[in-house]
Design an enzyme around this catalytic site. Structure first.
Site, short mmCIF file in Angstrom:
data_model
loop_
_atom_site.label_atom_id
_atom_site.label_comp_id
_atom_site.label_asym_id
_atom_site.label_seq_id
_atom_site.Cartn_x
_atom_site.Cartn_y
_atom_site.Cartn_z
N GLY A 99 0.59 29.33 53.69
CA GLY A 99 1.81 29.49 52.90
C GLY A 99 3.05 29.14 53.68
O GLY A 99 3.95 28.46 53.18
N TYR A 100 3.10 29.58 54.92
CA TYR A 100 4.25 29.29 55.78
C TYR A 100 4.37 27.78 56.02
O TYR A 100 5.46 27.21 55.92
CB TYR A 100 4.08 30.03 57.10
CG TYR A 100 5.23 29.87 58.07
CD1 TYR A 100 6.37 30.64 57.96
CD2 TYR A 100 5.15 28.95 59.12
CE1 TYR A 100 7.42 30.52 58.86
CE2 TYR A 100 6.20 28.81 60.01
CZ TYR A 100 7.33 29.59 59.89
OH TYR A 100 8.37 29.45 60.78
N ALA A 101 3.25 27.13 56.35
CA ALA A 101 3.27 25.69 56.60
C ALA A 101 3.71 24.93 55.36
O ALA A 101 4.50 23.98 55.44
CB ALA A 101 1.89 25.21 57.06
N SER A 113 5.64 26.07 52.94
CA SER A 113 7.06 26.32 52.69
C SER A 113 7.94 25.53 53.64
O SER A 113 8.98 24.99 53.24
CB SER A 113 7.36 27.82 52.80
OG SER A 113 7.26 28.28 54.14
N LYS A 114 7.55 25.46 54.90
CA LYS A 114 8.38 24.76 55.89
C LYS A 114 8.27 23.24 55.73
O LYS A 114 9.24 22.52 55.99
CB LYS A 114 7.98 25.19 57.30
CG LYS A 114 8.31 26.64 57.61
CD LYS A 114 9.81 26.93 57.54
CE LYS A 114 10.15 28.33 57.99
NZ LYS A 114 11.60 28.60 58.02
#
Length: 253
Positions: free
Chosen positions: A157-159, A161-162
């Site tokens: 999820g973080y990857a 989003s970024k």
């Protein structure tokens, strides 16, 4: 004598300003001359560390609370900032992370991360950016990540989003550069903050990361300050749509 990096007379909004990279960004901008509006979900109304550092630099400080996971709160934040007069600089730094293998990554975590790290930043940038476009001047800076370029491990999820932030940076720059609004991003490398504590506390992961970094050390939050001032200042007036790594050489390895 003023320099291209002088921010005297400017007002900068920094989300996620309570600690870590956001705190360092706010302090660097204040030292360059900007007044600061700090935003965080749990930011103390008075007496916070970020307020202390900004005032020590001789600049004004305003504290605002907003939960970036709450769409209504983000819209209210935009309204409050608009009512106070559009800021000259918007630093979209607030973010979150959750670590889990992709097969165990729950929908709730995915939705929360995308809302905080990507959607809230678009909404706030759209509302403030509209005013900057009308005025013919503004600086918008996103905090991207090395995972705007790479996939990472156990942070789907973080990857996502970024990586989305990198695309958003370019998309907004393409639309707004002609109106005098610079939109760029900073991609911090492995910085010693609360978000990376789990990695630093794991001896194997910590050593693997250090071995990969040509500078031979974890970054400190203060290492992000210079890039922030550059992208917030007149020195970057012809810089549009970039994601600037501040990573000790990690991506060049």
């Amino acid at each position: 004598m003023n320099t291209p990096f002088d921010l005297t007379g400017r007002t900068a909004v920094v989300t996620g300003a309570r600690r870590g990279i956001g705190l360092a960004m706010a302090e660097a901008l204040a030292r360059a001359g900007a007044d600061i509006v700090g935003v965080s979900a749990r930011l103390e109304p008075h007496g916070s560390e970020v307020e202390r550092r900004v005032r020590a630099a001789g600049r004004r400080f305003t504290a605002l609370r907003a939960d970036l996971a709450d769409r209504a709160a983000v819209r209210q934040l935009a309204d409050d900032l608009t009512a106070a007069g559009p800021p000259d600089i918007l630093v979209n730094n607030g973010g979150t992370i959750a670590r889990a293998p992709a097969v165990e990554h729950p929908d709730e975590s995915w939705d929360h991360i995308i809302e905080v790290n990507l959607t809230s930043q678009f909404v706030l940038s759209r509302e403030i950016g509209r005013l900057m476009v009308d005025r013919g001047y503004g600086k918008i800076i996103f905090t991207a990540s090395l995972l705007s370029f790479q996939g990472g491990v156990n942070v789907a999820g973080y990857a996502a989003s970024k990586s989305g932030l990198a695309g958003l940076t370019r998309a907004l720059a393409n639309e707004w550069a002609t109106y005098g609004v610079n939109v760029n991003a900073i991609a911090p490398g492995y910085i010693a903050t609360e978000n990376t504590r789990a990695l630093r506390d794991d001896p194997d992961r910590n050593q693997a990361i250090l071995t990969r970094i040509p500078a031979g050390r974890w970054g400190q939050a203060d290492d992000i300050g210079g890039a922030t001032v550059f992208l917030a200042s007149a020195a970057s007036d012809y810089v549009n749509g970039i994601v600037l790594p501040v990573d000790g050489g990690w991506l060049g390895r």
